[in-house]
Write a protein that holds these residues in place. Structure first.
Motif, PDB file in Angstrom:
ATOM      1  N   PRO A 346       0.796  -1.526  -0.472  1.00  0.00           N
ATOM      2  CA  PRO A 346      -0.139  -0.014   0.095  1.00  0.00           C
ATOM      3  C   PRO A 346       1.214   1.312   0.286  1.00  0.00           C
ATOM      4  O   PRO A 346       0.478   2.380   0.322  1.00  0.00           O
ATOM      5  CB  PRO A 346      -0.878  -0.077   0.822  1.00  0.00           C
ATOM      6  N   HIS A 347       2.024   0.607  -0.122  1.00  0.00           N
ATOM      7  CA  HIS A 347       3.069   2.556  -0.150  1.00  0.00           C
ATOM      8  C   HIS A 347       4.037   2.360  -1.665  1.00  0.00           C
ATOM      9  O   HIS A 347       5.007   2.380  -2.365  1.00  0.00           O
ATOM     10  CB  HIS A 347       4.590   1.633   0.939  1.00  0.00           C
ATOM     11  N   ALA A 348       3.397   3.398  -2.149  1.00  0.00           N
ATOM     12  CA  ALA A 348       3.248   3.593  -3.253  1.00  0.00           C
ATOM     13  C   ALA A 348       4.839   4.923  -3.488  1.00  0.00           C
ATOM     14  O   ALA A 348       5.137   5.810  -3.478  1.00  0.00           O
ATOM     15  CB  ALA A 348       2.222   4.440  -4.624  1.00  0.00           C
ATOM     16  N   ASP A 349       6.047   4.263  -3.012  1.00  0.00           N
ATOM     17  CA  ASP A 349       7.045   4.504  -2.883  1.00  0.00           C
ATOM     18  C   ASP A 349       8.465   4.102  -3.679  1.00  0.00           C
ATOM     19  O   ASP A 349       8.995   2.666  -3.231  1.00  0.00           O
ATOM     20  CB  ASP A 349       7.443   4.280  -1.187  1.00  0.00           C
ATOM     21  N   ALA A 350       8.799   4.405  -4.650  1.00  0.00           N
ATOM     22  CA  ALA A 350       9.625   4.062  -4.913  1.00  0.00           C
ATOM     23  C   ALA A 350      11.420   4.368  -4.646  1.00  0.00           C
ATOM     24  O   ALA A 350      12.055   3.231  -5.325  1.00  0.00           O
ATOM     25  CB  ALA A 350       9.807   5.200  -6.342  1.00  0.00           C
ATOM     26  N   ASP A 351      11.353   5.050  -3.193  1.00  0.00           N
ATOM     27  CA  ASP A 351      12.502   5.449  -3.170  1.00  0.00           C
ATOM     28  C   ASP A 351      13.185   4.231  -1.879  1.00  0.00           C
ATOM     29  O   ASP A 351      13.766   4.058  -1.055  1.00  0.00           O
ATOM     30  CB  ASP A 351      12.701   6.928  -2.418  1.00  0.00           C
ATOM     31  N   VAL A 352      11.223   3.273  -1.087  1.00  0.00           N
ATOM     32  CA  VAL A 352      12.237   2.934  -0.138  1.00  0.00           C
ATOM     33  C   VAL A 352      12.609   1.469  -0.317  1.00  0.00           C
ATOM     34  O   VAL A 352      12.182   1.449  -1.415  1.00  0.00           O
ATOM     35  CB  VAL A 352      10.551   2.380   0.489  1.00  0.00           C
ATOM     36  N   ARG A 353      13.198   1.210   0.275  1.00  0.00           N
ATOM     37  CA  ARG A 353      14.558  -0.129   0.197  1.00  0.00           C
ATOM     38  C   ARG A 353      13.892  -1.115   1.966  1.00  0.00           C
ATOM     39  O   ARG A 353      14.015  -0.868   2.973  1.00  0.00           O
ATOM     40  CB  ARG A 353      15.590   0.117   0.137  1.00  0.00           C
ATOM     41  N   GLY A 354      14.536  -2.267   1.492  1.00  0.00           N
ATOM     42  CA  GLY A 354      14.454  -3.634   2.119  1.00  0.00           C
ATOM     43  C   GLY A 354      15.369  -3.469   3.138  1.00  0.00           C
ATOM     44  O   GLY A 354      16.182  -2.662   3.149  1.00  0.00           O
ATOM     45  N   SER A 355      14.642  -4.431   3.512  1.00  0.00           N
ATOM     46  CA  SER A 355      15.670  -4.658   5.370  1.00  0.00           C
ATOM     47  C   SER A 355      15.199  -6.156   5.992  1.00  0.00           C
ATOM     48  O   SER A 355      14.561  -7.124   5.961  1.00  0.00           O
ATOM     49  CB  SER A 355      15.471  -4.080   5.933  1.00  0.00           C
ATOM     50  N   PHE A 356      16.202  -6.386   6.699  1.00  0.00           N
ATOM     51  CA  PHE A 356      15.602  -6.679   7.855  1.00  0.00           C
ATOM     52  C   PHE A 356      15.828  -6.818   9.247  1.00  0.00           C
ATOM     53  O   PHE A 356      16.766  -5.759   9.597  1.00  0.00           O
ATOM     54  CB  PHE A 356      17.176  -8.318   7.683  1.00  0.00           C
ATOM     55  N   ILE A 357      14.976  -6.847  10.183  1.00  0.00           N
ATOM     56  CA  ILE A 357      14.618  -6.267  11.721  1.00  0.00           C
ATOM     57  C   ILE A 357      14.787  -7.771  12.625  1.00  0.00           C
ATOM     58  O   ILE A 357      14.489  -8.343  12.229  1.00  0.00           O
ATOM     59  CB  ILE A 357      13.519  -5.573  11.735  1.00  0.00           C
ATOM     60  N   GLY A 358      15.930  -7.760  13.512  1.00  0.00           N
ATOM     61  CA  GLY A 358      15.745  -8.575  14.403  1.00  0.00           C
ATOM     62  C   GLY A 358      16.992  -9.582  14.386  1.00  0.00           C
ATOM     63  O   GLY A 358      16.686 -10.403  15.541  1.00  0.00           O
ATOM     64  N   MET A 359      18.059  -9.265  13.422  1.00  0.00           N
ATOM     65  CA  MET A 359      18.882 -10.601  13.594  1.00  0.00           C
ATOM     66  C   MET A 359      19.896 -10.314  15.002  1.00  0.00           C
ATOM     67  O   MET A 359      19.586  -9.197  15.560  1.00  0.00           O
ATOM     68  CB  MET A 359      20.137  -9.780  12.415  1.00  0.00           C
ATOM     69  N   HIS A 360      20.376 -11.724  15.275  1.00  0.00           N
ATOM     70  CA  HIS A 360      20.884 -12.391  16.467  1.00  0.00           C
ATOM     71  C   HIS A 360      21.791 -13.057  15.786  1.00  0.00           C
ATOM     72  O   HIS A 360      21.892 -14.010  14.866  1.00  0.00           O
ATOM     73  CB  HIS A 360      19.815 -11.928  17.727  1.00  0.00           C
TER      74      HIS A 360
END
Length: 497
Positions: A346-360
């Motif tokens: 739902p985010h029409a955003d060409a600039d946002v980039r992916g991520s991993f959150i919570g790595m340990h």
């Protein structure tokens, strides 16, 4: 025997299917690839003539499988959406086609919002101004290549141009026209208001047809090139609309979840006035009285292939999925957002980039693979949630593409969607939908629903597992928070890309 041919004009290749009326099955298929041009960052173009020649070769190959060309009665098309083919008065392309995944038109999108008004644009076209649509491309050519634009007499979408070359008749059908930002979706007519607001000649817009309507017959040179006779050619539909036909998404309550390079969640709609406020796409269906709502994840299967190629190139997809099976739901607290190419819904955003959150430190490769698969499915769930928020009763999800090749992933989808997920016996998608439009146009079936019923047979069903549903119901809101928490970081990091 009696046959029809469905032609699916994709972004990387064209596929032709030979479909038998008597056998109720696809009896032959052929495909041909063609190049994609990225001359500058964000540009994506193709040569229309490449589509034509590849289509002729693929059609000739499947036609030969029929044995007797007189048994082939009709042909129709499915095609990649939004691409701009600009034609002169002699119906010749003035430049390469600008494709759906071309992102050069951000300035034009903002100008459309100013000239038409965002609310007015949504009320007419049911969709916001996004770089992928056709109208911003038209304005880009007008502004950046004015001498060339001065020669323009009309515009086509990709499969409509190929059909023009095969028949000599120029037309566009409603399901593809709905993706131009120039169609009044509810009234099923071109919008003079939008053309006037943005300064485009209304005469650029071609005549409109229903997807099952006859759009001409094959010209003599095309008959000679393919071995076909003077068969009827039908208008066809946008790839997603045809994919919905081919998988039986022709009634309320059934939703398509397709995991290809991009991901699509698509639902049938009867109400032209339903208002999603631009949060999901809303287009005319290939079924003449219907519509469909659609959410898009730009990098669905692409996120999985990117991860494999970057971090585990020596392992097969099957090996990676096996590793993911050893990880528990939630991947030990690891979340992945599949924004590696920006995001659409739902985010029409060409600039946002992916991520991993919570790595340990205790996370394994299997945990990362599971997080990627869950992140892709969470992104698709965002579209499904938008449908449900509008009161849609989703009774089952039909899964296709890469997400339907693994029982593990199918079960994951059922658990995240909290809805039964089914896999079909045969998955031919848009090309089959195009063939069924030809069959319906020929009068072989009383309705598209009857036609699809012969092909969209259920093979397996996966029911949600209560414990997993509870886990994912806690994780999904956390996934939704990641976009708001990282979008400003993505913008700040643009200078370092």
């Amino acid at each position: 025997m009696n046959y029809v041919i469905g032609v699916d004009l994709g972004t990387s290749a064209v596929k032709a299917l030979l479909v038998s009326r008597e056998e109720g099955a696809v009896t032959a298929e052929a495909s041909r690839e063609y190049p994609l041009y990225h001359d500058y960052a964000g540009w994506s173009e193709q040569e229309p003539e490449d589509w034509v020649q590849a289509t002729l070769e693929a059609v000739r190959e499947v036609a030969a499988e029929a044995g007797n060309p007189s048994e082939i009665k009709g042909l129709s098309f499915s095609g990649q959406m939004h691409g701009l083919v600009l034609l002169n008065k002699d119906k010749q392309p003035l430049r390469r086609a600008i494709l759906w995944n071309d992102t050069r038109t951000t300035k034009q999108c903002r100008r459309i919002e100013e000239m038409v008004g965002e609310e007015r644009l949504l009320s007419i076209t049911k969709n916001p101004a996004l770089e992928g649509f056709t109208l911003p491309k038209l304005l880009w050519v007008k502004e950046e290549q004015p001498e060339l634009f001065a020669e323009a007499d009309s515009f086509m979408l990709p499969k409509d141009y190929v059909r023009l070359r095969l028949t000599g008749d120029a037309a566009m059908e409603y399901s593809d026209a709905a993706g131009t930002l120039l169609l009044d979706v509810g009234r099923k007519e071109w919008s003079r208001e939008i053309c006037e607001a943005v300064g485009l000649p209304f005469s650029l817009c071609p005549k409109l047809l229903a997807s099952h309507e006859e759009a001409g017959t094959l010209q003599e040179d095309i008959r000679n090139a393919t071995g076909l006779e003077e068969i009827k050619v039908f208008a066809g539909g946008a790839d997603n609309a045809c994919g919905a036909v081919g998988t039986g998404i022709l009634e309320e309550g059934t939703v398509l979840s397709s995991t290809g390079t991009s991901g699509v969640v698509l639902a049938y709609e009867k109400d032209a006035e339903k208002d999603f406020q631009g949060k999901v796409h809303y287009f005319n269906h290939a079924e003449s009285d219907g519509y469909y709502s659609m959410g898009v994840t730009l990098a669905a299967g692409h996120s999985f292939s990117w991860f494999k190629n970057t971090f585990a190139p020596d392992k097969s997809f099957e090996e990676l999925v096996k590793l993911a099976e050893s990880s528990p739901p939630g991947a030990k607290g690891l979340l992945f957002t599949p924004y590696i190419s920006g995001e659409r819904t739902p985010h029409a955003d060409a600039d946002v980039r992916g991520s991993f959150i919570g790595m340990h430190a205790s996370h394994t490769l299997g945990d990362f693979v599971r997080a990627v698969m869950e992140g892709i499915t969470f992104s698709l769930q965002e579209s499904l949630s938008a449908f449900k928020a509008q009161g849609k009763n989703v009774q089952k999800v039909v899964a296709t593409g890469g997400g339907a090749k693994s029982s593990f992933w199918l079960q994951m989808q059922a658990d995240i969607y909290n809805t039964p997920v089914v896999k079909l016996k045969s998955e031919q998608g848009p090309g089959l939908g195009a063939a069924l439009l030809a069959a319906y146009g020929l009068g072989w079936y009383a309705s598209l629903q009857e036609a699809a019923g012969e092909f969209a047979e259920e093979a397996e069903r996966f029911e949600p597992e209560t414990e997993n549903v509870l886990t994912y119901s806690r994780l999904f809101p956390l996934y939704q928070e990641v976009y708001a928490s990282t979008s400003s970081l993505s913008t700040a990091l643009k200078d370092f890309r």
